[in-house]
Scaffold this motif. Structure first.
Motif, PDB file in Angstrom:
ATOM      1  N   ALA A 414       0.810  -1.219   0.000  1.00 43.24           N
ATOM      2  CA  ALA A 414       0.000   0.000   0.000  1.00 43.24           C
ATOM      3  C   ALA A 414       0.842   1.267   0.000  1.00 43.24           C
ATOM      4  O   ALA A 414       0.421   2.297  -0.544  1.00 43.24           O
ATOM      5  CB  ALA A 414      -0.935  -0.009   1.211  1.00 43.24           C
ATOM      6  N   LEU A 415       2.027   1.221   0.584  1.00 43.44           N
ATOM      7  CA  LEU A 415       2.812   2.441   0.753  1.00 43.44           C
ATOM      8  C   LEU A 415       3.402   2.973  -0.543  1.00 43.44           C
ATOM      9  O   LEU A 415       3.842   4.129  -0.595  1.00 43.44           O
ATOM     10  CB  LEU A 415       3.936   2.203   1.768  1.00 43.44           C
ATOM     11  N   ILE A 416       3.435   2.165  -1.602  1.00 45.93           N
ATOM     12  CA  ILE A 416       3.964   2.628  -2.885  1.00 45.93           C
ATOM     13  C   ILE A 416       2.869   2.751  -3.936  1.00 45.93           C
ATOM     14  O   ILE A 416       3.103   3.209  -5.057  1.00 45.93           O
ATOM     15  CB  ILE A 416       5.077   1.669  -3.374  1.00 45.93           C
ATOM     16  N   SER A 417       1.642   2.418  -3.592  1.00 49.42           N
ATOM     17  CA  SER A 417       0.552   2.373  -4.570  1.00 49.42           C
ATOM     18  C   SER A 417       0.189   3.730  -5.156  1.00 49.42           C
ATOM     19  O   SER A 417      -0.397   3.805  -6.239  1.00 49.42           O
ATOM     20  CB  SER A 417      -0.701   1.749  -3.936  1.00 49.42           C
ATOM     21  N   PHE A 418       0.516   4.812  -4.454  1.00 47.91           N
ATOM     22  CA  PHE A 418       0.150   6.133  -4.975  1.00 47.91           C
ATOM     23  C   PHE A 418       0.866   6.433  -6.289  1.00 47.91           C
ATOM     24  O   PHE A 418       0.342   7.170  -7.130  1.00 47.91           O
ATOM     25  CB  PHE A 418       0.448   7.216  -3.928  1.00 47.91           C
ATOM     26  N   VAL A 419       2.074   5.873  -6.487  1.00 46.27           N
ATOM     27  CA  VAL A 419       2.770   6.068  -7.749  1.00 46.27           C
ATOM     28  C   VAL A 419       2.092   5.271  -8.857  1.00 46.27           C
ATOM     29  O   VAL A 419       2.131   5.659 -10.026  1.00 46.27           O
ATOM     30  CB  VAL A 419       4.248   5.661  -7.612  1.00 46.27           C
ATOM     31  N   ASP A 420       1.447   4.171  -8.509  1.00 46.58           N
ATOM     32  CA  ASP A 420       0.730   3.361  -9.501  1.00 46.58           C
ATOM     33  C   ASP A 420      -0.514   4.074 -10.022  1.00 46.58           C
ATOM     34  O   ASP A 420      -0.779   4.072 -11.219  1.00 46.58           O
ATOM     35  CB  ASP A 420       0.313   2.014  -8.898  1.00 46.58           C
ATOM     36  N   ILE A 421      -1.270   4.691  -9.135  1.00 49.50           N
ATOM     37  CA  ILE A 421      -2.570   5.247  -9.539  1.00 49.50           C
ATOM     38  C   ILE A 421      -2.463   6.656 -10.103  1.00 49.50           C
ATOM     39  O   ILE A 421      -3.354   7.090 -10.835  1.00 49.50           O
ATOM     40  CB  ILE A 421      -3.572   5.231  -8.365  1.00 49.50           C
ATOM     41  N   ALA A 422      -1.387   7.377  -9.805  1.00 49.55           N
ATOM     42  CA  ALA A 422      -1.276   8.762 -10.298  1.00 49.55           C
ATOM     43  C   ALA A 422       0.180   9.190 -10.374  1.00 49.55           C
ATOM     44  O   ALA A 422       0.635  10.030  -9.583  1.00 49.55           O
ATOM     45  CB  ALA A 422      -2.065   9.704  -9.393  1.00 49.55           C
ATOM     46  N   LEU A 479      -7.970  -3.464   1.110  1.00 48.03           N
ATOM     47  CA  LEU A 479      -8.340  -4.658   0.350  1.00 48.03           C
ATOM     48  C   LEU A 479      -9.630  -4.444  -0.432  1.00 48.03           C
ATOM     49  O   LEU A 479      -9.815  -4.991  -1.525  1.00 48.03           O
ATOM     50  CB  LEU A 479      -8.499  -5.853   1.298  1.00 48.03           C
ATOM     51  N   ILE A 480     -10.532  -3.640   0.098  1.00 44.52           N
ATOM     52  CA  ILE A 480     -11.816  -3.403  -0.562  1.00 44.52           C
ATOM     53  C   ILE A 480     -11.679  -2.389  -1.698  1.00 44.52           C
ATOM     54  O   ILE A 480     -12.183  -2.599  -2.810  1.00 44.52           O
ATOM     55  CB  ILE A 480     -12.873  -2.926   0.457  1.00 44.52           C
ATOM     56  N   PHE A 481     -10.990  -1.290  -1.443  1.00 50.39           N
ATOM     57  CA  PHE A 481     -11.006  -0.170  -2.384  1.00 50.39           C
ATOM     58  C   PHE A 481      -9.667   0.080  -3.098  1.00 50.39           C
ATOM     59  O   PHE A 481      -9.614   0.921  -4.005  1.00 50.39           O
ATOM     60  CB  PHE A 481     -11.411   1.123  -1.662  1.00 50.39           C
ATOM     61  N   GLY A 482      -8.602  -0.606  -2.727  1.00 49.78           N
ATOM     62  CA  GLY A 482      -7.307  -0.351  -3.339  1.00 49.78           C
ATOM     63  C   GLY A 482      -7.248  -0.756  -4.807  1.00 49.78           C
ATOM     64  O   GLY A 482      -7.834  -1.765  -5.208  1.00 49.78           O
ATOM     65  N   GLN A 483      -6.546   0.028  -5.628  1.00 52.99           N
ATOM     66  CA  GLN A 483      -6.328  -0.265  -7.050  1.00 52.99           C
ATOM     67  C   GLN A 483      -4.876   0.050  -7.411  1.00 52.99           C
ATOM     68  O   GLN A 483      -4.162   0.708  -6.642  1.00 52.99           O
ATOM     69  CB  GLN A 483      -7.278   0.553  -7.928  1.00 52.99           C
ATOM     70  N   ALA A 484      -4.457  -0.422  -8.577  1.00 54.86           N
ATOM     71  CA  ALA A 484      -3.091  -0.161  -9.035  1.00 54.86           C
ATOM     72  C   ALA A 484      -3.054   0.421 -10.441  1.00 54.86           C
ATOM     73  O   ALA A 484      -1.977   0.630 -10.992  1.00 54.86           O
ATOM     74  CB  ALA A 484      -2.273  -1.450  -8.985  1.00 54.86           C
ATOM     75  N   GLU A 485      -4.224   0.684 -11.041  1.00 61.88           N
ATOM     76  CA  GLU A 485      -4.270   1.277 -12.376  1.00 61.88           C
ATOM     77  C   GLU A 485      -4.255   2.797 -12.272  1.00 61.88           C
ATOM     78  O   GLU A 485      -4.761   3.377 -11.310  1.00 61.88           O
ATOM     79  CB  GLU A 485      -5.531   0.843 -13.126  1.00 61.88           C
ATOM     80  N   VAL A 486      -3.675   3.451 -13.295  1.00 62.53           N
ATOM     81  CA  VAL A 486      -3.682   4.908 -13.335  1.00 62.53           C
ATOM     82  C   VAL A 486      -5.117   5.399 -13.407  1.00 62.53           C
ATOM     83  O   VAL A 486      -5.891   4.984 -14.273  1.00 62.53           O
ATOM     84  CB  VAL A 486      -2.878   5.433 -14.537  1.00 62.53           C
ATOM     85  N   GLN A 487      -5.494   6.271 -12.491  1.00 59.64           N
ATOM     86  CA  GLN A 487      -6.869   6.750 -12.419  1.00 59.64           C
ATOM     87  C   GLN A 487      -7.162   7.769 -13.523  1.00 59.64           C
ATOM     88  O   GLN A 487      -6.255   8.430 -14.041  1.00 59.64           O
ATOM     89  CB  GLN A 487      -7.117   7.384 -11.044  1.00 59.64           C
ATOM     90  N   HIS A 488      -8.422   7.902 -13.873  1.00 55.12           N
ATOM     91  CA  HIS A 488      -8.802   8.772 -14.997  1.00 55.12           C
ATOM     92  C   HIS A 488      -8.409  10.212 -14.750  1.00 55.12           C
ATOM     93  O   HIS A 488      -8.023  10.945 -15.666  1.00 55.12           O
ATOM     94  CB  HIS A 488     -10.317   8.670 -15.231  1.00 55.12           C
ATOM     95  N   TRP A 489      -8.466  10.654 -13.482  1.00 53.82           N
ATOM     96  CA  TRP A 489      -8.142  12.049 -13.187  1.00 53.82           C
ATOM     97  C   TRP A 489      -6.642  12.321 -13.249  1.00 53.82           C
ATOM     98  O   TRP A 489      -6.211  13.481 -13.188  1.00 53.82           O
ATOM     99  CB  TRP A 489      -8.682  12.448 -11.817  1.00 53.82           C
TER     100      TRP A 489
END
Length: 498
Positions: A414-422, A479-489
């Motif tokens: 989770a700690l590196i996921s922010f680079v994945d989504i944006a 676990l419920i809301f986490g994603q790793a794809e670049v978000q539309h915004w």
């Protein structure tokens, strides 16, 4: 109808595409000798310096206060630390501290506030720091933060002599400077880290935190005992000043500006990074960020994971001192073992995460959630057992080591996921997330101090139970809301977003 210029441009584009294609197939210097890995190790050294400055007080405070070692536990069945000079030497050490350096009458509550003060001034700094670093580059932001924090570390002994309030003020300002380092560095990886190497490069850099914690804990006790606790701050503040020279000399914001990078590695990085929409932008999609559940999943994870990290880092030396009446030197040595194993596990976890995702064994989001789940649940089990092992020193030490090792896996989750989504807004998001981690870091040691002060026997158990509850709650949300794809915004450039 094509013009001569169009033909030339077409040929040039085809040539560039061919070169980039060849570079993609044969990436240059894929080992630890590459320039990008060299940058990771320089950042590791910077994180090492910041970590030693953050943790200096955690080990020094056991020598700075004149009542930390008091304990009501007189049960002869308790297994003591493996030392031959145990209780008598502890009393002699206290006398040495009085002669070598001053001590202060700080209650457990005051100690909790002081240990949390590093986070108090950091609550507003991460967001603007991350934003500025993302737009203008991280070189000067990180370098300035490291220099300010190092200089302030040198003045902490004077602040302690002046009183609690001046000491807290210095710690608050130091916390703001350290935010510039911990937040700004992630903007570098947006331009330097190929997506499939992101976990290993960032974890190599982040592992400096664990290495610094290990060194300051194992060396801090010896320094306190031999020459006095002020030298803990003098030595590690001086090391930080020396690191600044290395940083400003060898670090550049982009591969294209680095004078020592090979052309093939430069092309490989530029091509890999170009595959994602990662160009920093002045505009911020604030409304979309607020409504983004994947982003909130990472925010909650940061708050919950750093609750445990802040509590364990601040109170591990005190726990060994209080429960097993270890002297300051032994307390530092014992407290240094968990960060040492964490240093190794952080790097291995990053390599394993990249291996699983790059080989398509697991989807990236599966890797992120799996590593986070293992880290949180395993450390929760350890913390649940810990209060019942006070009679065995060796068991307690082993559990601390296991807890640190398991929780370090979250750095590849989770700690590196922010680079994945944006990736476009990595600097700003890191600042935002640091803000929540510092809020957690400000609350958790203070809460722990309150529990321990209220009930010296059951207080530690309550500290561990609250930590488990907070950590597991954050895991469920991720676990419920986490994603790793670049978000539309994070894909489109916006003009106004407020």
């Amino acid at each position: 109808m094509s013009t001569g210029t169009d033909v030339k441009n077409t040929e040039l584009n085809m040539s560039m595409d061919d070169n980039l294609s060849m570079t993609k197939k044969q990436p240059s210097k894929k080992g630890l000798c590459s320039t990008r890995h060299g940058l990771a190790f320089i950042l590791q050294l910077c994180n090492f310096s910041i970590s030693t400055q953050q943790m200096s007080l955690s080990i020094a405070i056991t020598a700075m206060v004149n009542h930390t070692a008091t304990s009501s536990q007189s049960n002869a069945s308790i297994e003591r630390p493996p030392t031959d000079y145990y209780q008598d030497y502890w009393n002699e050490t206290l006398k040495e501290f009085t002669a070598v350096a001053p001590t202060y009458d700080w209650s457990p509550e005051i100690q909790g506030i002081i240990l949390s003060s590093l986070s108090y001034g950091s609550l507003l700094a991460p967001i603007p720091t991350g934003y500025v670093a993302g737009v203008f580059g991280a070189k000067y932001v990180v370098g300035a933060g490291l220099l300010i924090s190092s200089v302030l570390t040198l003045f902490l002994p004077l602040g302690a002599d002046a009183g609690v309030a001046p000491f807290i003020v210095l710690r608050v300002i130091q916390g703001i400077a350290q935010v510039m380092v911990s937040t700004g560095q992630f903007s570098i990886w947006v331009k330097w880290a190929p997506p499939m190497e992101r976990s290993q490069l960032t974890t190599i850099a982040i592992s400096g935190v664990s290495l610094g914690t290990f060194v300051v804990l194992i060396a801090g006790g010896f320094l306190c005992q031999a020459i006095g606790w002020p030298y803990v701050f003098y030595i590690f503040g001086g090391i930080g000043c020396a690191c600044c020279l290395l940083w400003f000399s060898l670090v550049y914001n982009e591969p294209r500006n680095h004078p020592f990078i090979s052309s093939s590695e430069k092309s490989y990085i530029l091509h890999a990074v170009a595959q994602q929409d990662s160009l920093p932008d002045w505009s911020l999609p604030i409304k979309d960020m607020v409504k983004s559940l994947p982003l909130w999943a990472i925010v909650v994870s940061y708050f919950c994971l750093f609750w445990q990290f802040s509590t364990m880092m601040a109170y591990t030396p005190t726990y060994f001192t209080y429960v097993f009446q270890a002297n300051v030197r032994d307390s530092g040595i014992f407290s240094a073992l968990p960060p040492l194993t964490s240093y190794v596990c952080v790097i291995l976890g990053g390599l394993l995460a990249d291996f699983l995702s790059s080989r398509k064994i697991l989807r990236l989001i599966t890797v992120r959630k799996l590593f986070t789940a293992i880290g949180v649940l395993s450390s929760a089990v350890v913390l649940l057992i810990l209060p019942w092992t006070k009679s065995s020193f060796s068991t307690t030490l082993a559990l601390f080591v296991l807890c640190s090792s398991f929780s370090s896996l979250c750095n590849s989750g989770a700690l590196i996921s922010f680079v994945d989504i944006a990736p476009r807004y990595a600097g700003f998001l890191r600042g935002l997330l640091q803000n929540f981690s510092y809020i957690s870091g400000a609350i958790s040691p203070t809460a722990a101090g309150f529990f321990i002060n209220q009930d010296s026997e059951r207080g530690w158990r309550n500290v561990f139970l609250v930590t488990i509850a907070v950590n597991v709650s954050g895991l469920i949300f991720f676990l419920i809301f986490g994603q790793a794809e670049v978000q539309h915004w994070a894909k489109e450039q916006r003009i106004t977003h407020f």
